[in-house]
Write a protein that holds these residues in place. Sequence first.
Motif, PDB file in Angstrom:
ATOM      1  N   GLU A   1       0.869  -1.181   0.000  1.00  0.00           N
ATOM      2  CA  GLU A   1       0.000   0.000   0.000  1.00  0.00           C
ATOM      3  C   GLU A   1       0.901   1.224   0.000  1.00  0.00           C
ATOM      4  O   GLU A   1       2.059   1.144   0.415  1.00  0.00           O
ATOM      5  N   PRO A   2       0.397   2.385  -0.458  1.00  0.00           N
ATOM      6  CA  PRO A   2       1.229   3.592  -0.446  1.00  0.00           C
ATOM      7  C   PRO A   2       1.787   3.878   0.949  1.00  0.00           C
ATOM      8  O   PRO A   2       1.060   3.842   1.942  1.00  0.00           O
ATOM      9  N   GLY A   3       3.085   4.115   0.990  1.00  0.00           N
ATOM     10  CA  GLY A   3       3.733   4.441   2.257  1.00  0.00           C
ATOM     11  C   GLY A   3       4.181   3.247   3.068  1.00  0.00           C
ATOM     12  O   GLY A   3       4.879   3.414   4.065  1.00  0.00           O
ATOM     13  N   ILE A   4       3.806   2.035   2.650  1.00  0.00           N
ATOM     14  CA  ILE A   4       4.182   0.828   3.393  1.00  0.00           C
ATOM     15  C   ILE A   4       5.453   0.246   2.784  1.00  0.00           C
ATOM     16  O   ILE A   4       5.505  -0.046   1.587  1.00  0.00           O
ATOM     17  N   THR A   5       6.482   0.079   3.590  1.00  0.00           N
ATOM     18  CA  THR A   5       7.732  -0.510   3.132  1.00  0.00           C
ATOM     19  C   THR A   5       7.632  -2.035   3.212  1.00  0.00           C
ATOM     20  O   THR A   5       7.431  -2.581   4.301  1.00  0.00           O
ATOM     21  N   PRO A   6       7.775  -2.738   2.091  1.00  0.00           N
ATOM     22  CA  PRO A   6       7.613  -4.196   2.106  1.00  0.00           C
ATOM     23  C   PRO A   6       8.915  -4.924   2.394  1.00  0.00           C
ATOM     24  O   PRO A   6       9.998  -4.493   1.995  1.00  0.00           O
ATOM     25  N   GLY A   7       8.815  -6.030   3.077  1.00  0.00           N
ATOM     26  CA  GLY A   7       9.911  -6.979   3.120  1.00  0.00           C
ATOM     27  C   GLY A   7       9.945  -7.771   1.833  1.00  0.00           C
ATOM     28  O   GLY A   7       9.035  -7.686   0.998  1.00  0.00           O
ATOM     29  N   SER A   8      10.974  -8.576   1.675  1.00  0.00           N
ATOM     30  CA  SER A   8      11.094  -9.368   0.453  1.00  0.00           C
ATOM     31  C   SER A   8       9.991 -10.411   0.344  1.00  0.00           C
ATOM     32  O   SER A   8       9.543 -10.736  -0.763  1.00  0.00           O
ATOM     33  N   GLY A   9       9.550 -10.958   1.473  1.00  0.00           N
ATOM     34  CA  GLY A   9       8.471 -11.937   1.446  1.00  0.00           C
ATOM     35  C   GLY A   9       7.177 -11.377   0.884  1.00  0.00           C
ATOM     36  O   GLY A   9       6.644 -11.896  -0.113  1.00  0.00           O
ATOM     37  N   PRO A  10       6.632 -10.301   1.476  1.00  0.00           N
ATOM     38  CA  PRO A  10       5.422  -9.704   0.915  1.00  0.00           C
ATOM     39  C   PRO A  10       5.596  -9.231  -0.520  1.00  0.00           C
ATOM     40  O   PRO A  10       4.684  -9.356  -1.346  1.00  0.00           O
ATOM     41  N   GLY A  11       6.789  -8.700  -0.842  1.00  0.00           N
ATOM     42  CA  GLY A  11       7.022  -8.246  -2.203  1.00  0.00           C
ATOM     43  C   GLY A  11       6.911  -9.374  -3.208  1.00  0.00           C
ATOM     44  O   GLY A  11       6.280  -9.241  -4.258  1.00  0.00           O
ATOM     45  N   HIS A  12       7.520 -10.505  -2.895  1.00  0.00           N
ATOM     46  CA  HIS A  12       7.460 -11.643  -3.812  1.00  0.00           C
ATOM     47  C   HIS A  12       6.064 -12.253  -3.860  1.00  0.00           C
ATOM     48  O   HIS A  12       5.591 -12.649  -4.938  1.00  0.00           O
ATOM     49  N   LEU A  13       5.404 -12.369  -2.740  1.00  0.00           N
ATOM     50  CA  LEU A  13       4.042 -12.886  -2.763  1.00  0.00           C
ATOM     51  C   LEU A  13       3.173 -12.062  -3.694  1.00  0.00           C
ATOM     52  O   LEU A  13       2.372 -12.599  -4.478  1.00  0.00           O
ATOM     53  N   ALA A  14       3.320 -10.735  -3.630  1.00  0.00           N
ATOM     54  CA  ALA A  14       2.540  -9.865  -4.509  1.00  0.00           C
ATOM     55  C   ALA A  14       2.867 -10.152  -5.974  1.00  0.00           C
ATOM     56  O   ALA A  14       1.963 -10.244  -6.814  1.00  0.00           O
ATOM     57  N   LEU A  15       4.136 -10.305  -6.300  1.00  0.00           N
ATOM     58  CA  LEU A  15       4.509 -10.576  -7.686  1.00  0.00           C
ATOM     59  C   LEU A  15       3.915 -11.888  -8.180  1.00  0.00           C
ATOM     60  O   LEU A  15       3.623 -12.036  -9.367  1.00  0.00           O
ATOM     61  N   PHE A  16       3.733 -12.855  -7.283  1.00  0.00           N
ATOM     62  CA  PHE A  16       3.175 -14.148  -7.668  1.00  0.00           C
ATOM     63  C   PHE A  16       1.648 -14.160  -7.640  1.00  0.00           C
ATOM     64  O   PHE A  16       1.034 -15.205  -7.871  1.00  0.00           O
ATOM     65  N   GLY A  17       1.035 -13.008  -7.343  1.00  0.00           N
ATOM     66  CA  GLY A  17      -0.414 -12.902  -7.408  1.00  0.00           C
ATOM     67  C   GLY A  17      -1.139 -13.036  -6.088  1.00  0.00           C
ATOM     68  O   GLY A  17      -2.378 -12.988  -6.054  1.00  0.00           O
ATOM     69  N   TYR A  18      -0.416 -13.199  -4.995  1.00  0.00           N
ATOM     70  CA  TYR A  18      -1.030 -13.305  -3.675  1.00  0.00           C
ATOM     71  C   TYR A  18      -1.077 -11.914  -3.038  1.00  0.00           C
ATOM     72  O   TYR A  18      -0.048 -11.249  -2.923  1.00  0.00           O
ATOM     73  N   ASP A  19      -2.245 -11.480  -2.620  1.00  0.00           N
ATOM     74  CA  ASP A  19      -2.341 -10.191  -1.933  1.00  0.00           C
ATOM     75  C   ASP A  19      -1.579 -10.309  -0.610  1.00  0.00           C
ATOM     76  O   ASP A  19      -1.958 -11.119   0.253  1.00  0.00           O
ATOM     77  N   PRO A  20      -0.517  -9.528  -0.413  1.00  0.00           N
ATOM     78  CA  PRO A  20       0.288  -9.692   0.805  1.00  0.00           C
ATOM     79  C   PRO A  20      -0.445  -9.312   2.081  1.00  0.00           C
ATOM     80  O   PRO A  20       0.025  -9.628   3.177  1.00  0.00           O
ATOM     81  N   LEU A  21      -1.601  -8.641   1.956  1.00  0.00           N
ATOM     82  CA  LEU A  21      -2.410  -8.352   3.142  1.00  0.00           C
ATOM     83  C   LEU A  21      -3.287  -9.537   3.521  1.00  0.00           C
ATOM     84  O   LEU A  21      -3.755  -9.625   4.652  1.00  0.00           O
ATOM     85  N   ASP A  22      -3.503 -10.456   2.582  1.00  0.00           N
ATOM     86  CA  ASP A  22      -4.275 -11.667   2.869  1.00  0.00           C
ATOM     87  C   ASP A  22      -3.387 -12.837   3.246  1.00  0.00           C
ATOM     88  O   ASP A  22      -3.792 -13.729   3.996  1.00  0.00           O
ATOM     89  N   PHE A  23      -2.170 -12.861   2.702  1.00  0.00           N
ATOM     90  CA  PHE A  23      -1.244 -13.953   2.948  1.00  0.00           C
ATOM     91  C   PHE A  23       0.003 -13.377   3.617  1.00  0.00           C
ATOM     92  O   PHE A  23       0.850 -12.775   2.959  1.00  0.00           O
ATOM     93  N   ARG A  24       0.106 -13.574   4.910  1.00  0.00           N
ATOM     94  CA  ARG A  24       1.219 -13.014   5.665  1.00  0.00           C
ATOM     95  C   ARG A  24       2.144 -14.150   6.095  1.00  0.00           C
ATOM     96  O   ARG A  24       1.706 -15.115   6.735  1.00  0.00           O
ATOM     97  N   ILE A  25       3.397 -14.042   5.730  1.00  0.00           N
ATOM     98  CA  ILE A  25       4.375 -15.063   6.092  1.00  0.00           C
ATOM     99  C   ILE A  25       5.615 -14.391   6.667  1.00  0.00           C
ATOM    100  O   ILE A  25       5.965 -13.283   6.287  1.00  0.00           O
TER     101      ILE A  25
END
Length: 402
Positions: free
Chosen positions: A62-86
């Motif tokens: 989301e705007p202003g939110i700094t992502p870790g590599s995990g959420p960033g990659h999940l997003a690239l693979f089509g998983y909403d990182p707010l729904d899938f937290r690892i």
Amino acid sequence: MKRIDLLSELVLENQTKLLLLVIDGLGGLPGENGKTELEAASTPNLDKLASKGEAGLLQMVEPGITPGSGPGHLALFGYDPLDFRIGRGILEALGVGAKVAPQDVCVRGNFATWGPDDVIVDRRAGRISTEKNRELIAFLSKNIEEIKGVTVKLYPGEEHRFVAVFSGDGLSEEVEDADPQKNGLPMRWAEPSSSRGNLMASVANEFIKRVRELLAEEEQANGCLLRGFSQAPHMPSLSQLYKINPVAIATYPMYKGIARLVGMEVVEADRGLEELFEALSSQWDKYDFFYVHVKYCDSYGEDGNYEAKKEVLEKLDSLIPKVLELKPDVLVVTGDHSTPSQLKSHSWHPVPVLLVSPYVRHGNCSGFGERECAKGALGIMPAHHLMGLMLAHGLRLSKYGA
């Protein structure tokens, strides 16, 4: 209906080849010359692709939110990182091949240099060699097998990184990082984020104290930090969701871990950029979705090394013709987050992205850089929308509705 479920409902099988090239920490900020590392780099091949394809910027979370590599990659693979937290710990553990039971807690460790009064002088222990790391882990494994009834298993990673897997009853991932996050600050000890994390936090702090005692005579790696406490989540695989046969070509454990978590096969590759693309070429006939991970921009960004980050981008650009020789039906080049050398850390800034296929609408980009991509046809797009675009351009989605 969530987007991921809609894509899964519409997906078709065919033989098109989809390639996702992820340049870790790609985005940057202007340096003294007024240009970001990517803008300052000589990248004629990427510039040409950006002008021929569709370009834009990805908002990783989301705007202003700094992502870790995990959420960033999940997003690239089509998983909403707010729904899938690892957590990062489970990704690192899977990446080094650790066997993890559902109740185990995995943690990413950093060897670190401790100074007087528990001040952390260097969170990465001078990036000790991987060989030294293995020696230290072998020594620690013989001396720390159990803490308070909890079994401890240690696995070496690359350079200063290692993985700890804690096994026992009553453990929880609900523990804050044992890491001050910056050099020159006093140690921040593990604290539970809820009462369920009390035991794990206590075990983690005792582990750190024992490591400190055992390595007291070491010049650089005389202690450790722990972060990313996490347990194994349940996630649908990429094959289940998108009817693809995916493979990951990556060198660092964390990225192998996230690939395995989403059901990818993982191909080992040497660290050089040339070797990454040689591995890609060798696997081209076996799979139809390819994830290739380039780490080095992120490392140099975190080191504050503007010139080295720029040089990696130039080297990568020189190898793009090898990628094009494979004739992917869909090619995407992007990053999992921004790592400006000015900040020496991940940042919240959107990440450049370009997409090439026979079905693009050409934008008005003259090159592949942050400000040029801001002009592109894709605009600023949520990163977890990218997979849907790749599938669509690969003619792998049916029509929605009558």
